[in-house]
Design a protein around this motif. Structure first.
Motif, PDB file in Angstrom:
ATOM      1  N   TYR A  69       0.359   5.578   0.300  1.00 27.64           N
ATOM      2  CA  TYR A  69      -0.692   6.446   0.834  1.00 27.64           C
ATOM      3  C   TYR A  69      -0.131   7.820   1.176  1.00 27.64           C
ATOM      4  O   TYR A  69       1.034   7.947   1.556  1.00 27.64           O
ATOM      5  N   ASP A 127      -3.869   0.411  -3.226  1.00 25.50           N
ATOM      6  CA  ASP A 127      -3.817  -0.943  -2.688  1.00 25.50           C
ATOM      7  C   ASP A 127      -3.387  -1.826  -3.851  1.00 25.50           C
ATOM      8  O   ASP A 127      -4.192  -2.171  -4.715  1.00 25.50           O
ATOM      9  N   GLY A 171      -7.261  11.540   2.520  1.00 25.44           N
ATOM     10  CA  GLY A 171      -6.171  10.662   2.137  1.00 25.44           C
ATOM     11  C   GLY A 171      -6.458   9.947   0.842  1.00 25.44           C
ATOM     12  O   GLY A 171      -7.612   9.741   0.469  1.00 25.44           O
ATOM     13  N   CYS A 172      -5.394   9.567   0.144  1.00 22.79           N
ATOM     14  CA  CYS A 172      -5.499   8.804  -1.099  1.00 22.79           C
ATOM     15  C   CYS A 172      -4.429   7.731  -1.074  1.00 22.79           C
ATOM     16  O   CYS A 172      -3.282   8.007  -0.697  1.00 22.79           O
ATOM     17  N   GLY A 173      -4.810   6.528  -1.466  1.00 18.45           N
ATOM     18  CA  GLY A 173      -3.840   5.438  -1.451  1.00 18.45           C
ATOM     19  C   GLY A 173      -4.042   4.465  -2.589  1.00 18.45           C
ATOM     20  O   GLY A 173      -5.096   4.414  -3.218  1.00 18.45           O
ATOM     21  N   VAL A 233       0.848  -1.187   0.000  1.00 16.67           N
ATOM     22  CA  VAL A 233       0.000   0.000   0.000  1.00 16.67           C
ATOM     23  C   VAL A 233       0.887   1.241   0.000  1.00 16.67           C
ATOM     24  O   VAL A 233       1.879   1.305   0.719  1.00 16.67           O
ATOM     25  N   GLU A 292      -1.727  11.974   2.706  1.00 20.38           N
ATOM     26  CA  GLU A 292      -2.861  12.775   3.172  1.00 20.38           C
ATOM     27  C   GLU A 292      -2.598  14.253   2.932  1.00 20.38           C
ATOM     28  O   GLU A 292      -1.449  14.692   2.921  1.00 20.38           O
ATOM     29  N   THR A 348      -9.733   8.342   2.013  1.00 21.95           N
ATOM     30  CA  THR A 348     -10.142   8.458   3.415  1.00 21.95           C
ATOM     31  C   THR A 348     -10.538   9.911   3.682  1.00 21.95           C
ATOM     32  O   THR A 348     -10.116  10.814   2.957  1.00 21.95           O
ATOM     33  N   LEU A 390      -3.132   3.545   8.915  1.00 15.16           N
ATOM     34  CA  LEU A 390      -2.593   2.797   7.782  1.00 15.16           C
ATOM     35  C   LEU A 390      -2.037   1.439   8.203  1.00 15.16           C
ATOM     36  O   LEU A 390      -2.156   0.467   7.462  1.00 15.16           O
TER      37      LEU A 390
END
Length: 197
Positions: free
Chosen positions: A46, A132, A128-130, A44, A48, A141, A187
């Motif tokens: 991520y 996966d 937030g951006c992630g 992952v 923010e 998020t 996280l």
């Protein structure tokens, strides 16, 4: 490894000089959680952003030509090197994905909203951006809460070089956290859940 050494050198959004040009590297790096540095490899990536209430004294004063009657929009997402960041918001072309604060919509390959994804957001919020990589998905998020996957089954995510991207059509200052301090979103718990579904 001390967090102070990691936070500046290995932030998700790394700048480096190549042939007298500033270039960017895709994000995938250690992050700080509960005072410890969590090292790669992991599945992952991520980051923010926090939209601050006002500029305060730490930010220079600027004169804006922005129409005060228009609603503010801050967008968060991912893009490739081909994204034209000075003329578009994240998601407005095929080179980017974005979640927009003015309408809560997600965008990709068009200036038209694909769908309303989550709540709208603005001053005082942390978004937030992630990625996966195991699910081939992009997630978002808001204020520490998982909103879900905006896109799933993107088979080419691991081969694309994606960069953290923020579009700002607002006078509010934005603070970015690429892992140099604790995230609002847990996280570590998310990564553990991915390992043990």
């Amino acid at each position: 490894v001390c967090p102070n050494q990691v936070e500046r050198k290995n932030a998700m959004f790394k700048l480096f000089k190549r042939n007298d040009r500033t270039a960017f590297q895709p994000f995938s790096s250690p992050f700080v959680a509960s005072g410890k540095v969590i090292l790669t490899p992991r599945q992952v990536s991520y980051f923010e952003i926090s939209i601050l209430q006002d500029a305060g004294t730490d930010f220079p004063t600027t004169h804006s030509h922005r129409n005060p009657d228009l609603s503010d929009c801050v967008a968060i997402g991912l893009s490739t090197k081909s994204f034209r960041c000075h003329t578009r918001m994240p998601g407005w072309d095929e080179h980017s994905y974005g979640y927009h604060g003015d309408d809560g919509g997600i965008f990709h390959a068009s200036g038209d909203m694909l769908k309303r994804f989550g709540p709208s957001f603005g001053k005082g919020d942390t978004i937030g951006c992630g990625i996966d990589f195991l699910a081939g998905a992009i997630f978002f998020t808001l204020n520490g809460k998982f909103l879900g996957y905006g896109w799933k089954n993107l088979n080419d995510l691991s081969s694309k070089e994606l960069y953290p991207t923020v579009g700002i059509d607002s006078n509010a200052p934005v603070e970015c956290n690429f892992g140099q301090s604790n995230f609002k979103f847990d996280l570590c718990a998310f990564i553990e859940k991915q390992k043990n579904p």
